[in-house]
Design a protein around this motif. Structure first.
Motif, PDB file in Angstrom:
ATOM      1  N   ASP A  28     -12.521  -8.193  -5.856  1.00  0.00           N
ATOM      2  CA  ASP A  28     -12.014  -6.849  -5.553  1.00  0.00           C
ATOM      3  C   ASP A  28     -13.112  -5.774  -5.547  1.00  0.00           C
ATOM      4  O   ASP A  28     -12.823  -4.586  -5.436  1.00  0.00           O
ATOM      5  CB  ASP A  28     -10.921  -6.470  -6.554  1.00  0.00           C
ATOM      6  CG  ASP A  28     -11.428  -6.502  -7.986  1.00  0.00           C
ATOM      7  OD1 ASP A  28     -12.561  -6.980  -8.204  1.00  0.00           O
ATOM      8  OD2 ASP A  28     -10.689  -6.046  -8.881  1.00  0.00           O
ATOM      9  N   SER A  70     -13.223  -5.084   0.695  1.00  0.00           N
ATOM     10  CA  SER A  70     -13.618  -6.017  -0.365  1.00  0.00           C
ATOM     11  C   SER A  70     -13.455  -7.448   0.156  1.00  0.00           C
ATOM     12  O   SER A  70     -12.949  -7.659   1.262  1.00  0.00           O
ATOM     13  CB  SER A  70     -12.730  -5.821  -1.599  1.00  0.00           C
ATOM     14  OG  SER A  70     -11.391  -6.173  -1.271  1.00  0.00           O
ATOM     15  N   ASP A  72     -11.406  -9.553  -1.102  1.00  0.00           N
ATOM     16  CA  ASP A  72      -9.942  -9.716  -1.073  1.00  0.00           C
ATOM     17  C   ASP A  72      -9.353  -9.246   0.256  1.00  0.00           C
ATOM     18  O   ASP A  72      -8.599  -9.977   0.913  1.00  0.00           O
ATOM     19  CB  ASP A  72      -9.303  -8.888  -2.202  1.00  0.00           C
ATOM     20  CG  ASP A  72      -9.129  -9.703  -3.478  1.00  0.00           C
ATOM     21  OD1 ASP A  72      -9.176 -10.946  -3.383  1.00  0.00           O
ATOM     22  OD2 ASP A  72      -8.972  -9.098  -4.550  1.00  0.00           O
TER      23      ASP A  72
END
Lengths: 84, 358
Positions: A28, A70, A72
């Motif tokens: 993250d 990110s 993610d």
């Protein structure tokens, strides 16, 4: 290898991040600015790398900005596009 | 033009990093070349090359700062840092410091990597980082950014005449007062394309440059960066560059007849025949390409060896001197007529750099 692991490997190897290993990149953590420290030229490079390695095109800034936040977000974007 | 003083020298070659490494190589004999591996039609090929390790750059700049800088520019950057450090002028203003880089091939490894990526994957996959490093003046840009040089910057490419051509401009800048100092360097790199060309056009070199071999090819491709901090001071521990000339080769020796010469004979017999035409039988001649390799800007390393000889007052004691043509002899004490670094190319041109003690 998962999408996230592959992204981290590409980040380190293709963007020559010699001072960090793929395992050290947090899922993250922001890719740009205070996080991984990437910049605008890396963003252009990443667009090319995502298309080359995953066959997924980031068409414009509207798609790119949220996707490139990110690991993610980029993995989620790639997986969503791959399902289409 | 007025003479330019050599204030600092920065070297990175297959012999190692710094002037001490080069002097060590001259004293103990050249390091054997290593194998460059490349593929032709899927078949592995190997060719000896004099390759450079740029890891000492870590002493000057962080890995993160140089992550987008390719091997060619890293060599240039390391040479530039070392020359500036050697000059003792690290705190001097960079506003009036000019930067000139001489290169025959430019960033050839990156250039071909970029072209390959376009050919293999298509232009939509072309890497912007590879492209930005593939242009000839990328190294000068990286050096200027890292060293915070805000004076004029120039990259000169005239194949084997690149060093003398660029040096002419450096002397002109100093003469005109356009800058107070010039950071001047020669840099070239080796890559699989160079390896392929050497194998294709020259065949087996035997893995050892024999500068004075007249009848066979012994060139071993090399790479490196040799940088110099030049200014207008009339006294300099590395001597003065008093003259630079370029032109067609004639039968006349281009500089004083009794001076000493460093010729850039690097294993190409065609070029060596031109040197033989130029000199009297009793000429004082040395050649050192076996210590750094064969590449277009190799003359910058001869310039460094001349600077070291002027600093020491004597040519280096060398190990394994090659057999010279009859009558030629290796120079000893540096005389008043100084040293001339001479480069002849395969097209009948010469570039000559004259130096004297300062």
């Amino acid at each position: 290898m998962s999408t996230k692991e592959k992204i981290k490997k590409i980040l380190v190897e293709e963007l020559n991040l010699e001072d960090i290993t793929p395992e050290e990149i947090m899922d993250d953590a922001p890719l740009f600015g205070d996080g991984l420290g990437l910049d605008s030229l890396d963003a252009v490079e990443l667009v090319v790398l995502v298309q080359k390695h995953f066959g997924v095109e980031i068409k414009d800034m509207d798609e790119g900005r949220p996707a490139l936040q990110s690991v993610d977000s980029l993995a989620a974007f790639i997986e969503a596009k791959s399902r289409l | 033009m007025k003479a330019a003083g050599i204030r600092g020298v920065g070297l990175v070659g297959s012999f190692g990093c710094g002037t001490g490494a080069l002097e060590n190589s001259l004293r103990k004999g050249p390091k054997p070349p290593e194998d460059l591996v490349f593929f032709v039609s899927g078949r592995e090929r190997r060719i000896p090359v004099h390759a450079v390790d740029t890891s000492p750059l870590d002493n000057f700049v962080s890995k993160r700062e140089i992550r987008r800088i390719d091997h060619f520019s890293r060599m240039a950057l390391l040479g530039a840092f070392l020359a500036l450090e050697d000059s003792g002028l690290t705190d001097a203003s960079r506003d009036s410091l000019g930067l000139i880089i001489a290169t025959g091939y430019g960033a050839i490894r990156t250039t071909f990597a970029f072209l390959d990526s376009v050919l293999v994957d298509g232009d939509s996959f072309a890497s912007p980082t590879l492209f930005s490093n593939s242009v000839h003046n990328a190294a000068a840009a990286h050096v200027a950014i890292q060293l915070k040089i805000t004076g004029p910057s120039l990259t000169v490419s005239q194949f084997e005449m690149s060093v003398s051509s660029a040096l002419l401009t450096a002397l002109r800048w100093l003469d005109q007062g356009r800058v107070e100092r010039v950071l001047f360097g020669g840099v070239d790199e080796v890559c699989s394309v160079i390896g392929y060309c050497h194998e294709r056009f020259f065949g087996d070199s035997g893995g050892r440059i024999q500068p004075f071999a007249a009848n066979r090819h012994t060139a071993v491709a090399g790479e490196g960066a040799a940088f110099f901090l030049l200014d207008r001071q009339e006294e300099s521990r590395y001597g003065l560059i008093t003259e630079v000339r370029q032109g067609r080769i004639t039968k006349a020796v281009p500089f004083p007849e009794k001076g000493s010469y460093i010729i850039n004979a690097d294993g190409h017999p065609g070029c060596f025949s031109l040197y033989r035409q130029l000199f009297r039988p009793e000429a004082e001649v040395a050649a050192f390409a076996n210590h750094y390799g064969s590449f277009p800007s190799g003359q910058s390393f001869d310039l460094a060896i001349a600077a070291l000889a002027l600093r020491n007052g004597i040519f280096p004691s060398i190990s394994g001197q090659e057999e010279m043509p009859k009558g030629w002899r290796y120079p000893g004490v540096v005389g008043k007529k100084g040293i001339t670094c001479l480069k002849c190319d395969g097209e009948g041109y010469l570039g000559a750099i004259g130096l004297k003690g300062g």
